[in-house]
Design a protein around this motif. Structure first.
Motif, PDB file in Angstrom:
ATOM      1  N   ASP A 171       2.429  -8.207   2.959  1.00 18.05           N
ATOM      2  CA  ASP A 171       1.757  -6.908   2.740  1.00 18.05           C
ATOM      3  C   ASP A 171       1.938  -6.616   0.839  1.00 18.05           C
ATOM      4  O   ASP A 171       3.253  -6.800   0.908  1.00 18.05           O
ATOM      5  N   VAL A 172       1.535  -6.590   0.454  1.00 16.04           N
ATOM      6  CA  VAL A 172       1.605  -5.729  -0.771  1.00 16.04           C
ATOM      7  C   VAL A 172       2.990  -5.203  -1.231  1.00 16.04           C
ATOM      8  O   VAL A 172       3.414  -4.414  -2.569  1.00 16.04           O
ATOM      9  N   GLN A 196      -2.154  -4.719 -12.932  1.00 14.09           N
ATOM     10  CA  GLN A 196      -2.781  -4.169 -13.980  1.00 14.09           C
ATOM     11  C   GLN A 196      -4.106  -5.346 -13.020  1.00 14.09           C
ATOM     12  O   GLN A 196      -5.528  -4.847 -13.045  1.00 14.09           O
ATOM     13  N   GLU A 197      -4.034  -5.778 -12.439  1.00 17.30           N
ATOM     14  CA  GLU A 197      -5.360  -7.890 -12.568  1.00 17.30           C
ATOM     15  C   GLU A 197      -6.426  -7.433 -11.276  1.00 17.30           C
ATOM     16  O   GLU A 197      -7.250  -7.214 -10.691  1.00 17.30           O
ATOM     17  N   VAL A 198      -5.459  -7.054 -10.877  1.00 21.05           N
ATOM     18  CA  VAL A 198      -5.649  -7.215  -9.333  1.00 21.05           C
ATOM     19  C   VAL A 198      -4.964  -5.550  -8.276  1.00 21.05           C
ATOM     20  O   VAL A 198      -6.023  -5.523  -7.139  1.00 21.05           O
ATOM     21  N   LEU A 199      -3.745  -4.882  -8.331  1.00 20.76           N
ATOM     22  CA  LEU A 199      -3.348  -3.880  -7.855  1.00 20.76           C
ATOM     23  C   LEU A 199      -4.032  -2.604  -7.838  1.00 20.76           C
ATOM     24  O   LEU A 199      -4.855  -2.384  -7.360  1.00 20.76           O
ATOM     25  N   TYR A 200      -4.050  -1.993  -9.571  1.00 17.84           N
ATOM     26  CA  TYR A 200      -5.015  -1.487  -9.817  1.00 17.84           C
ATOM     27  C   TYR A 200      -6.436  -1.305  -9.613  1.00 17.84           C
ATOM     28  O   TYR A 200      -6.111  -0.667  -8.917  1.00 17.84           O
ATOM     29  N   PRO A 201      -7.333  -2.195  -9.546  1.00 14.10           N
ATOM     30  CA  PRO A 201      -8.519  -1.971 -10.101  1.00 14.10           C
ATOM     31  C   PRO A 201      -9.020  -1.801  -7.712  1.00 14.10           C
ATOM     32  O   PRO A 201      -9.864  -1.023  -7.743  1.00 14.10           O
ATOM     33  N   LEU A 230      -4.150  -8.066  -0.248  1.00 12.52           N
ATOM     34  CA  LEU A 230      -3.894  -7.408  -1.950  1.00 12.52           C
ATOM     35  C   LEU A 230      -2.920  -8.587  -2.059  1.00 12.52           C
ATOM     36  O   LEU A 230      -1.759  -8.554  -3.256  1.00 12.52           O
ATOM     37  N   GLY A 231      -1.342  -8.527  -1.145  1.00 15.01           N
ATOM     38  CA  GLY A 231      -0.161  -9.309  -1.342  1.00 15.01           C
ATOM     39  C   GLY A 231      -0.361 -10.706  -1.792  1.00 15.01           C
ATOM     40  O   GLY A 231       0.351 -11.073  -2.305  1.00 15.01           O
ATOM     41  N   ALA A 232      -1.373 -11.305  -1.005  1.00 12.20           N
ATOM     42  CA  ALA A 232      -1.249 -12.664  -1.170  1.00 12.20           C
ATOM     43  C   ALA A 232      -2.344 -12.459  -2.275  1.00 12.20           C
ATOM     44  O   ALA A 232      -2.068 -13.855  -2.719  1.00 12.20           O
ATOM     45  N   ARG A 233      -3.056 -11.996  -2.367  1.00  9.31           N
ATOM     46  CA  ARG A 233      -3.999 -12.357  -3.984  1.00  9.31           C
ATOM     47  C   ARG A 233      -2.359 -12.373  -5.551  1.00  9.31           C
ATOM     48  O   ARG A 233      -2.886 -13.174  -6.604  1.00  9.31           O
TER      49      ARG A 233
END
Length: 151
Positions: free
Chosen positions: A6-7, A50-55, A131-134
């Motif tokens: 879980d992110v 910035q690269e994964v979560l926010y988008p 998202l957590g995995a990414r």
């Protein structure tokens, strides 16, 4: 590193690690070991946000809120860059580290108090896990790149 899916759990763990490293970097006896670890984790943390979560979560917040988050990231990076140019035993190091701690406290508090609840309410568990995995994969790739460039 154990797999955190879980992110929100991943971010919480990273925030706790950042707090611990900040405290250790604040003590002259542990500073030399803690500050490089703090720097590495903080750079990776901000980058994957910035690269994964926010988008992925930008639609949950007003543009102004997301712009403010990015400004906050820039300020954190600026203070961190200042710290990298100061000797660890320089009196200014402690002042800059305190400034960094204040910025990180605000960053983590906003996420815990505002962002986490919005994500938990609006994003399905499977998506949060993905998202957590990414984020973990992106951090692992950064670590490998860092290792390769150091070799």
């Amino acid at each position: 590193m154990s797999r955190i899916v879980d992110v929100l759990a991943l971010l919480t763990t990273q925030h706790e690690q950042l707090d611990e490293l900040l405290a250790e970097a604040g003590h002259p006896t542990t500073r030399a070991a803690a500050f490089p670890a703090l720097t590495e984790l903080l750079i990776a943390h901000l980058a994957v946000e910035q690269e994964v979560l926010y988008p992925a979560i930008a639609s949950l917040f007003d543009r102004e809120v997301m712009a403010e988050v990015m400004v906050e990231h820039c300020e954190i990076k600026r203070v961190l860059a200042d710290l990298l140019w100061i000797e660890l035993d320089d009196p200014d190091f402690t002042h800059k580290l305190t400034a960094l701690a204040v910025l990180l406290d605000g960053h983590c508090a906003w996420q815990a108090e505002r962002m986490f609840s919005s994500v938990e309410e609006s994003v399905e568990v499977e998506t949060r896990s993905a998202l957590g995995a990414r984020m973990q994969a992106a951090q692992a790739a950064q670590a490998l790149d860092s290792f390769a460039s150091a070799a």
